[in-house]
Motif scaffolding. Sequence first.
Motif, mmCIF file in Angstrom:
data_model
loop_
_atom_site.group_PDB
_atom_site.id
_atom_site.type_symbol
_atom_site.label_atom_id
_atom_site.label_comp_id
_atom_site.label_asym_id
_atom_site.label_seq_id
_atom_site.Cartn_x
_atom_site.Cartn_y
_atom_site.Cartn_z
ATOM 1 N N LEU A 79 20.310 73.628 4.312
ATOM 2 C CA LEU A 79 21.477 73.239 3.523
ATOM 3 C C LEU A 79 22.521 72.532 4.380
ATOM 4 N N PHE A 80 22.748 73.016 5.589
ATOM 5 C CA PHE A 80 23.724 72.383 6.469
ATOM 6 C C PHE A 80 23.297 70.950 6.808
ATOM 7 N N LEU A 81 22.007 70.751 7.046
ATOM 8 C CA LEU A 81 21.498 69.405 7.324
ATOM 9 C C LEU A 81 21.749 68.473 6.143
ATOM 10 N N LEU A 82 21.470 68.967 4.945
ATOM 11 C CA LEU A 82 21.621 68.135 3.750
ATOM 12 C C LEU A 82 23.086 67.838 3.454
ATOM 13 N N VAL A 83 23.955 68.825 3.642
ATOM 14 C CA VAL A 83 25.382 68.592 3.418
ATOM 15 C C VAL A 83 25.909 67.547 4.397
ATOM 16 N N GLU A 84 25.497 67.642 5.655
ATOM 17 C CA GLU A 84 25.969 66.701 6.666
ATOM 18 C C GLU A 84 25.507 65.277 6.358
ATOM 19 N N PRO A 91 28.993 63.409 -5.391
ATOM 20 C CA PRO A 91 27.708 64.034 -5.017
ATOM 21 C C PRO A 91 27.821 64.883 -3.750
ATOM 22 N N GLY A 92 28.614 64.394 -2.783
ATOM 23 C CA GLY A 92 28.805 65.173 -1.567
ATOM 24 C C GLY A 92 29.561 66.464 -1.827
ATOM 25 N N VAL A 93 30.551 66.398 -2.720
ATOM 26 C CA VAL A 93 31.312 67.591 -3.076
ATOM 27 C C VAL A 93 30.413 68.621 -3.758
#
Length: 202
Positions: A79-84, A91-93
Amino acid sequence: MHINLPTWLTLFRVALLPVMVVVFYWQFPGHNITAAIVFVLAAITDWLDGYLARRLNLTSAFGAFLDPVADKLMVAVTLFLLVESHRGGWPGVVMAVTAAVIVGREISVSALREWMAEIGMRATVKVAFVGKLKTVMQMIALVVLIVQHERSAEALRLYHIGEALLVVAGVLTIWSGLHYLRAAWPILRGEPPRRELADEDV
């Protein structure tokens, strides 16, 4: 300390996490597919170590501790990889909020389970359907998003499917967390438990 086969598989799953991170960022042809394969391999070991532990009666205290930790690490790191890689715009929010909900729920419920174990009220554990469904949705969504995290124009529709599935997994995460909290609520209030606690996912 003797480490049995299921525990070795769990340790292997933990060792795959830095491999996935490196492959995720290493811009070689097909790196996204390779990162997804590493994630799927880690997910397979998650199922396999539990199956072997039950089938061959190879349970251990260290394995029982490490297995859920490895599961949470696998999901959180992904999840951290995808958020970054998903910064900017709504979409980022949505991605960041969904990831925060999933990780926050895991931390909260893990703390609740630890407290229940300390007071000796976690003797019976059952698997609820909502937890299984959440896990399936979450894993499919993460695989799709890893493969399509660069959001190429020709694959944007598939990427949006992954986003939608992750949001559904986030909603189910809240649902399952509230289900667990509801079961534990009488004990939190100091009352005798009225029913067995349900451990939705492993």
